[in-house]
Design a protein around this motif. Structure first.
Motif, PDB file in Angstrom:
ATOM      1  N   TYR A 239       6.801   3.236 -24.042  1.00 43.18           N
ATOM      2  CA  TYR A 239       7.486   2.826 -26.213  1.00 43.18           C
ATOM      3  C   TYR A 239       8.970   1.787 -25.694  1.00 43.18           C
ATOM      4  O   TYR A 239       9.112   1.482 -26.864  1.00 43.18           O
ATOM      5  CB  TYR A 239       7.761   4.489 -25.511  1.00 43.18           C
ATOM      6  N   GLY A 240       9.773   1.967 -24.657  1.00 42.19           N
ATOM      7  CA  GLY A 240      10.759   1.257 -24.585  1.00 42.19           C
ATOM      8  C   GLY A 240      10.827  -0.085 -24.600  1.00 42.19           C
ATOM      9  O   GLY A 240      11.146  -1.431 -25.378  1.00 42.19           O
ATOM     10  N   VAL A 241       9.159   0.038 -23.520  1.00 41.60           N
ATOM     11  CA  VAL A 241       9.337  -1.539 -23.241  1.00 41.60           C
ATOM     12  C   VAL A 241       8.766  -2.607 -25.356  1.00 41.60           C
ATOM     13  O   VAL A 241       8.730  -3.911 -25.305  1.00 41.60           O
ATOM     14  CB  VAL A 241       8.336  -2.064 -22.791  1.00 41.60           C
ATOM     15  N   SER A 242       7.009  -1.789 -24.833  1.00 44.50           N
ATOM     16  CA  SER A 242       7.071  -2.359 -26.579  1.00 44.50           C
ATOM     17  C   SER A 242       8.001  -2.711 -28.340  1.00 44.50           C
ATOM     18  O   SER A 242       7.744  -3.315 -29.273  1.00 44.50           O
ATOM     19  CB  SER A 242       5.793  -1.531 -27.283  1.00 44.50           C
ATOM     20  N   SER A 243       8.762  -1.305 -28.040  1.00 46.33           N
ATOM     21  CA  SER A 243       9.985  -1.144 -29.412  1.00 46.33           C
ATOM     22  C   SER A 243      10.750  -2.178 -28.819  1.00 46.33           C
ATOM     23  O   SER A 243      11.288  -2.654 -30.115  1.00 46.33           O
ATOM     24  CB  SER A 243      10.500   0.600 -29.014  1.00 46.33           C
ATOM     25  N   PHE A 244      11.301  -3.066 -27.513  1.00 47.52           N
ATOM     26  CA  PHE A 244      12.097  -3.640 -27.212  1.00 47.52           C
ATOM     27  C   PHE A 244      10.847  -5.278 -27.701  1.00 47.52           C
ATOM     28  O   PHE A 244      12.201  -6.354 -28.569  1.00 47.52           O
ATOM     29  CB  PHE A 244      12.722  -3.816 -26.250  1.00 47.52           C
ATOM     30  N   VAL A 245       9.537  -5.563 -27.584  1.00 48.81           N
ATOM     31  CA  VAL A 245      10.086  -6.559 -28.154  1.00 48.81           C
ATOM     32  C   VAL A 245       9.428  -6.565 -29.769  1.00 48.81           C
ATOM     33  O   VAL A 245       9.681  -7.548 -29.984  1.00 48.81           O
ATOM     34  CB  VAL A 245       8.184  -6.522 -27.377  1.00 48.81           C
ATOM     35  N   PHE A 246       9.003  -5.597 -30.695  1.00 49.69           N
ATOM     36  CA  PHE A 246       8.834  -4.864 -31.370  1.00 49.69           C
ATOM     37  C   PHE A 246      10.261  -5.538 -32.400  1.00 49.69           C
ATOM     38  O   PHE A 246      10.587  -6.509 -33.272  1.00 49.69           O
ATOM     39  CB  PHE A 246       8.745  -3.515 -31.736  1.00 49.69           C
ATOM     40  N   TYR A 247      11.477  -4.888 -31.824  1.00 50.28           N
ATOM     41  CA  TYR A 247      13.095  -5.286 -32.322  1.00 50.28           C
ATOM     42  C   TYR A 247      13.463  -7.103 -32.388  1.00 50.28           C
ATOM     43  O   TYR A 247      14.060  -7.418 -33.134  1.00 50.28           O
ATOM     44  CB  TYR A 247      14.032  -4.531 -31.994  1.00 50.28           C
ATOM     45  N   SER A 248      12.546  -7.138 -30.844  1.00 49.71           N
ATOM     46  CA  SER A 248      12.862  -9.082 -30.461  1.00 49.71           C
ATOM     47  C   SER A 248      12.386 -10.050 -31.790  1.00 49.71           C
ATOM     48  O   SER A 248      12.951 -11.545 -31.652  1.00 49.71           O
ATOM     49  CB  SER A 248      12.649  -9.184 -29.122  1.00 49.71           C
ATOM     50  N   LEU A 249      11.367  -9.886 -31.800  1.00 53.55           N
ATOM     51  CA  LEU A 249      10.206 -10.904 -33.428  1.00 53.55           C
ATOM     52  C   LEU A 249      10.453  -9.910 -34.291  1.00 53.55           C
ATOM     53  O   LEU A 249      10.200 -11.454 -35.397  1.00 53.55           O
ATOM     54  CB  LEU A 249       8.559 -10.585 -32.264  1.00 53.55           C
ATOM     55  N   ALA A 250      10.529  -9.319 -34.714  1.00 53.13           N
ATOM     56  CA  ALA A 250      11.118  -8.992 -36.303  1.00 53.13           C
ATOM     57  C   ALA A 250      11.962  -9.740 -36.643  1.00 53.13           C
ATOM     58  O   ALA A 250      11.408 -10.127 -37.736  1.00 53.13           O
ATOM     59  CB  ALA A 250      11.431  -7.401 -36.655  1.00 53.13           C
ATOM     60  N   PRO A 251      12.838  -9.568 -36.684  1.00 52.23           N
ATOM     61  CA  PRO A 251      13.358 -10.911 -37.119  1.00 52.23           C
ATOM     62  C   PRO A 251      13.052 -12.678 -37.110  1.00 52.23           C
ATOM     63  O   PRO A 251      13.810 -12.993 -38.709  1.00 52.23           O
ATOM     64  CB  PRO A 251      15.342 -11.218 -36.161  1.00 52.23           C
ATOM     65  N   PHE A 252      12.593 -13.130 -36.935  1.00 48.66           N
ATOM     66  CA  PHE A 252      11.662 -14.122 -36.330  1.00 48.66           C
ATOM     67  C   PHE A 252      10.730 -13.965 -38.259  1.00 48.66           C
ATOM     68  O   PHE A 252      10.875 -15.157 -38.545  1.00 48.66           O
ATOM     69  CB  PHE A 252      11.092 -14.800 -35.783  1.00 48.66           C
TER      70      PHE A 252
END
Length: 342
Positions: A239-252
């Motif tokens: 969950y931690g890894v997938s959510s980190f990827v989510f928040y990193s890509l969401a702004p784009f």
């Protein structure tokens, strides 16, 4: 190739621009699918700590992106209280939706999570002045109908369990989508006018502070009673890894397409969850899933290709003056007239 050069190249090719938006949206959607699967696993292990799950996510965002801000010696471009409200809304949305997995099924949570779309359309209409064409609304409707085919398949096959308190779980998801919509629209406004790295870092910082206080009040006893195992740790890590990827890509995605397109893209998360279950658990896939994916894809394409060029009278310079809006402010004041482009 830096971001400005890439954006100019994509804008010069309409087909690549649409494909880029769709691909980026699906990368974010696949991250959400992994978040849903790992959250469901954590709930099945009997662990009820939604705040702690988010705490690790916000902590990692604050550590990574906050370190980048410190390295840049950059002053905040947005007042702290706006970031606090953004972090608070995001934290409450995460808490309520994750908590809902304890009472309802993953299918019900996925269905009701679609309520984020109308909330976002309403908020962007009121707050950002966004105006949608009939074709865009038609494309959005197709996306929701496409997801309904997945839910129809789940219902026909018996679903994934009804949950213990379905009504309570449903209410938690619906209220959570309101907070998600506030967070998405606020983040869209910030990433279009200010710095993406700062926005993610501040969501991490204030989300962590808000969640840490809530954990100390609501979850300390639960954490003490957990019998930790390798499976539970791996689920938390996933969950931690997938959510980190989510928040990193969401702004784009928010910057390129806006919060409505962002949430429409997330509707395919349930289909990506099916893909993961096929590969890892060798489950059979109903034909309705393929039809659903096709319908959602058509809806996303219609929405992307009919997107209006100018929708916000107060923000007409967002795209034209991006370099000016995203300039850094140097703390040491050695050369205030010089700025570093994002």
């Amino acid at each position: 190739m830096n971001w400005t050069t890439m954006r100019t190249y994509l804008n010069s090719n309409a087909t690549l621009k649409v494909l880029g938006k769709l691909l980026l949206g699906q990368l974010v959607s696949s991250a959400v699918a992994l978040m849903s699967i790992t959250t469901s696993l954590i709930a099945k292990f009997g662990v009820d700590t939604p705040l702690t799950q988010s705490l690790f996510t916000y902590g990692s965002l604050a550590l990574v992106y906050g370190s980048i801000l410190l390295y840049r010696h950059q002053k905040p471009l947005v007042s702290w209280y706006w970031y606090f409200l953004l972090g608070f809304a995001d934290a409450q949305g995460c808490y309520l939706v994750i908590k809902a997995y304890q009472y309802s099924s993953i299918t019900s949570v996925t269905l009701l999570d679609c309520w984020t779309v109308p909330w976002v359309i309403l908020l962007t209409w009121i707050v950002l002045g966004t105006r949608y064409s009939l074709w865009q609304l038609f494309g959005g409707t197709l996306c929701v109908l496409g997801l309904s085919l997945v839910l129809l398949s789940d219902t026909r096959d018996g679903g994934d369990g009804g949950g213990s308190k379905i009504i309570l779980g449903d209410v938690l998801v619906i209220v959570g989508t309101v907070f998600y919509a506030i967070s998405n629209v606020g983040e869209e406004f910030c990433v279009k006018k200010k710095d993406r790295v700062e926005v993610v870092a501040m969501i991490g910082v204030y989300g962590f502070l808000v969640t840490a206080v809530e954990v100390s009040v609501l979850e300390l006893k639960t954490l003490e009673s957990i019998k930790w195992s390798a499976d539970i740790v791996l689920a938390f890590a996933g969950y931690g890894v997938s959510s980190f990827v989510f928040y990193s890509l969401a702004p784009f995605v928010l910057k390129l397409s806006g919060s409505t397109m962002f949430n429409l893209s997330l509707l395919t998360a349930d289909m990506w969850a099916v893909v993961f279950r096929v590969f890892f658990y060798h489950q059979k896939v109903d034909w309705l899933y393929f039809l659903s994916f096709a319908v959602v894809g058509i809806g996303l394409t219609i929405y992307s290709t009919t997107e209006k060029k100018s929708v916000h009278a107060a923000a007409t310079t967002i795209e034209e003056d991006e370099n000016l809006n995203t300039e850094y402010q140097i703390l040491n004041g050695e050369n205030e007239s010089q700025s570093i482009s994002t």
